[in-house]
Enzyme design. Sequence first.
Site, short mmCIF file in Angstrom:
data_model
loop_
_atom_site.label_atom_id
_atom_site.label_comp_id
_atom_site.label_asym_id
_atom_site.label_seq_id
_atom_site.Cartn_x
_atom_site.Cartn_y
_atom_site.Cartn_z
N GLY A 61 0.80 -1.22 0.00
CA GLY A 61 0.00 0.00 0.00
C GLY A 61 0.83 1.27 0.00
O GLY A 61 1.98 1.27 -0.43
N SER A 62 0.23 2.35 0.51
CA SER A 62 0.84 3.68 0.42
C SER A 62 2.07 3.81 1.30
O SER A 62 2.14 3.27 2.41
CB SER A 62 -0.17 4.73 0.85
#
Lengths: 131, 396
Positions: A61-62
């Site tokens: 993810g981020s």
Amino acid sequence: MDIKGRKIYGGKAEGEILKTNEPISFLGGVDPEKGIVVEKGHEIEGKSVRNKVLVFPKGKGSTVGSYTIYQLKKNKVAPAAIINKKCEPIVAIGAVISSIPTLDKIDMDDIPSQGRAIVNSNKEAVEIIDF
Amino acid sequence: MKLTEEDEQILGGEQGGAYQKAMEILKTLGEIYNADSLVDIKSVQIAGVSYKTIGDAGIQFLKDILNEGEEDVKVRVPTTLNPAGIDIEKWKELGFPNYFAEKQMEILDIFRKIGVNIECTCTPYLVGNRPDIGDHLAWSESSAVSFANSVLGARTNREGGPSALSAALIGKVPRYGYHIDENRRPNIKVKIPDAESLESSEYGALGRIIGRTVQDEIPYFYFGRNPGPNELKSLGASMAATGAVAMYHVDDLTPESGKYPIPDREVTVSIEEIREEYIEVDSKVDLVAIGCPHLSYEELVKISRLLGDHSVKIDTWIFTSRYIKKKHPKVVEKIEKSGAKIVSDTCMVVAPLDEMGYETVMVDSGKASSYLPNLEGIDVIFNETKKCVERALNGY
């Protein structure tokens, strides 16, 4: 018998094992206030990472996830230690800025899914003390 | 990874806590990726600037690592920022929430205090920070990383917020990935039959397909005619959004295209497939947003020509850097006469559009069309620039 890994961030910590074979996204996947895994359908959804030896293959993810790890620490709900199969920059930087003992290059099958462990990152070793 | 004597001292805390943490971050990254050393860098571009992206956790981290005023902490190389969440001057007029603007200004103040140039743009190479061939950098914005590596022949990995900040404080990054020759070799050819008929506005759509197809590989393109920098800017931005392409080559054009062997593997994309990338939804547009990445002067001129003397009937935001906006007041004035707003320091991807009541946004950017639905829960319409301007003028 110690399990050997690679040091990502030094230190020594003991805690109850919380293990998943699924990657974790910290941004959006873990509640930074409560330390609860909130990603829908995640293998450890609803579990708290607080003071655990958190065992998962890698982050996903981020990149803002590093800041989420930092916020967990600030809110005193961070894991005591982290064990990865292959650490990537989101978790590695999160561990460094939050001073969480972290090891990688550990075979997920070597860690039981319950019990307690001592992570001695300075010695690049994990000791399973109760399972 | 080998550190110099001075670096070891920094790691030991001799220059204070902020520099020590920065060195710890660089050392950890270097060791994960088996870097042999740290390399000097010419500039830094830091991502994770918008309050929408980093939130209170990010503010807390920045305050803590920089020890707020207790130490004299400054960046050691020229450093700029990625877009923030507001237009610093016009946020009120544009309807950005108050609380959000306050948090955003707090973040920018932290950066300003440590000597960062508060130019918030995804196109640092258009605002006076144009690296030379072979320069090592620590840039974050994925489209700028792609442009620097591919079009300018500079060398940078895609840095996250904390690693870019660390690199700025130390003036170095670990030498791995795109800093090293062998990791810059192309590994898949891209051919487009009928490439001569590829329109300038279609490079973003092409980039969406190639990013999805090659993921983090390094494509080697054959085009019918040589694309210009604006087309390459759109292409690279899209490929970095739908995939993780940080570098590509264009035959007979980009600086390192002749340097490595041409790969055997090949992917073909037809013009029809490219045109099928456009997205339409059945609802009224309430914001037309152009300028992802931030527009160059030439692109602003194109927009002003498309607008002519007409007036827009829908909110229309044209994003460019504050630098370009200040440098070219005439074209800005001409565009704003139509009722469209020139917006700087931010962009549609990192502004809180959802909180501002926008639901259907039309864009001409392959990158924005890929990020907006994920980040905002917003419906997106994607088409070429001309169609976006037509829609703004017709108001449907």
